[in-house]
Design an enzyme around this catalytic site. Sequence first.
Site, PDB file in Angstrom:
ATOM      1  N   TYR A  27       0.831  -1.209   0.000  1.00 50.60           N
ATOM      2  CA  TYR A  27       0.000   0.000   0.000  1.00 50.60           C
ATOM      3  C   TYR A  27       0.865   1.258   0.000  1.00 50.60           C
ATOM      4  O   TYR A  27       0.547   2.238  -0.671  1.00 50.60           O
ATOM      5  CB  TYR A  27      -0.936   0.026   1.209  1.00 50.60           C
ATOM      6  CG  TYR A  27      -1.630   1.356   1.366  1.00 50.60           C
ATOM      7  CD1 TYR A  27      -2.628   1.742   0.481  1.00 50.60           C
ATOM      8  CD2 TYR A  27      -1.247   2.257   2.360  1.00 50.60           C
ATOM      9  CE1 TYR A  27      -3.250   2.979   0.585  1.00 50.60           C
ATOM     10  CE2 TYR A  27      -1.856   3.491   2.476  1.00 50.60           C
ATOM     11  CZ  TYR A  27      -2.856   3.848   1.589  1.00 50.60           C
ATOM     12  OH  TYR A  27      -3.457   5.078   1.698  1.00 50.60           O
ATOM     13  N   GLU A  54       0.861   6.616  -6.718  1.00 47.60           N
ATOM     14  CA  GLU A  54      -0.282   7.489  -7.000  1.00 47.60           C
ATOM     15  C   GLU A  54       0.126   8.963  -6.926  1.00 47.60           C
ATOM     16  O   GLU A  54      -0.274   9.777  -7.759  1.00 47.60           O
ATOM     17  CB  GLU A  54      -1.411   7.204  -6.020  1.00 47.60           C
ATOM     18  CG  GLU A  54      -2.104   5.869  -6.261  1.00 47.60           C
ATOM     19  CD  GLU A  54      -2.965   5.447  -5.087  1.00 47.60           C
ATOM     20  OE1 GLU A  54      -3.106   6.247  -4.137  1.00 47.60           O
ATOM     21  OE2 GLU A  54      -3.488   4.325  -5.113  1.00 47.60           O
TER      22      GLU A  54
END
Length: 224
Positions: free
Chosen positions: A145, A152
């Site tokens: 993550y 991102e």
Amino acid sequence: MRFSLSLTYLFSYNLLQFCGHTWILANMTARFLSFGEDAQAGTFYFVGVMMSACQLLSLLELFHIADGFEECRLFPRFMQIMERNVLLFLLVSLEEFQSKPIVCVQFYLWNILGLLRYPHELFCLIGTPYFKMLWVHQTLSIPVYLLSAVTEGISISHMLPYLSESEGMDSVQLKAPASKYINSPYILMGWLILLILGSSLTLTLLMKERKENLESWDRKLKKD
């Protein structure tokens, strides 16, 4: 009866997500092995629809948590789902960015997270999961993550010049007493700040959740 219906629904949902992420990962890997680096350019074209469907469907997970079907913290799941759907919306809007290699990397990380989550959820629904599976899910999801959130952020920062040059997306007029314009790159920069803050909090909560789940498992083993 309600328990049976909810169990059937959750099992079908997690199985559908697992199959979707497996198909995407298999498709991307097969294309990469066949075409090498040239496959990166067509990643969004070939798997973008399926990825969008999986991520839009994941909005249901917020209702699962809110309705008590799934026991976990709402904010980390909310943050992860919003991160992906916002980025997918931007990718759909910016066709010229879809062929970038970072999109391929991002899709791989999202799929790895999905394949760490959904098999574990399926085992939880049909019985007690193995400790190794629980440990893998709770432990590996955190660094994956983190990499996903970093990717991102990099993707959004690279999108800023494209948004500045895109016609029809440079500004949004607000209906206010004073006529103001907010450039979409500034909106995206604001989202980038929220992404950094939200991801940091999400990582903290995920590590806390991991500690609680593993300690709960240890207490259960000691009782047995």
